[in-house]
Design an enzyme around this catalytic site. Structure first.
Site: not given
Length: 194
Positions: A9, A41, A69, A148, A176-177
């Site tokens: 990505n 995955e 993830d 996104f 979160h990321r």
């Protein structure tokens, strides 16, 4: 220090490098995984899938690799879409429509974004793992054009705007990321940087 990012990505590579730069870690650069990156995955948790991707990236690049993830977990849908967030429907528009349809008339709209990160050495051995979460709720209609994924329908706790209505820096500071990556960068800077 160059670390491979186990992802196909391109937006994720851009987003992670933007967070790294905004946090002042100019000594750490993430580079995309090599061509041929296509891991299966099949883990049962975000942690397992992040490790699968990290090991695939390390195998292809022969380099220290970080992978994550992540997904959206909605209380009223028993944690769905969860691990299947990226595959919940065809297009992103269809994914959002599916969630809004499934939550039609539902009072409890609590949800959270989860991000798990795994850092492995060039041989695929685990160096460090982190987990970040961003809690909020699913609103009833799309708002905003930034970000996104599910950002247009997710309003974080304590805010009256969606992630898609926030600036990139604003989102990265609470996401979160961003949370998982901040923990990982502190570890890398303390333990691996020279």
């Amino acid at each position: 220090m160059q670390i491979t990012l186990g992802t196909g990505n391109e937006h994720k590579v851009f987003e992670i490098n933007a967070i790294v730069k905004s946090l002042g870690y100019d000594n750490i650069i993430f580079i995309p995984a090599q061509k041929g990156f296509n891991p299966v995955e099949d883990g049962e948790t975000f942690e397992e899938n992040s490790l699968i991707k990290a090991r695939e990236g390390a195998k292809l690049s022969n380099n220290i690799t970080l992978a994550d993830d992540s997904g959206l977990c909605i209380d009223a849908l028993n944690g769905a879409p969860g691990l299947y967030s990226a595959r919940y429907a065809g297009s992103q528009d269809e994914k959002i429509k599916r969630i809004l349809t499934e939550l039609d008339g539902v009072e409890n709209r609590k949800a959270k974004f989860v991000c798990c990160m795994s850092l492995v050495d060039k041989d695929g051995n685990i160096i460090h793992t982190t987990r970040g979460e961003c809690h909020g709720q699913i609103i009833k209609e799309r708002k905003g054009v930034n970000g996104f994924g599910y950002d247009p329908i997710f309003m974080p706790d304590g805010y009256d705007i969606t992630l898609a209505e926030m600036s990139e820096d604003g989102k990265n500071s609470i996401s979160h990321r961003g949370n998982a990556l901040t923990q990982m960068l502190k570890f890398i800077d303390k333990n691996l940087s020279s």
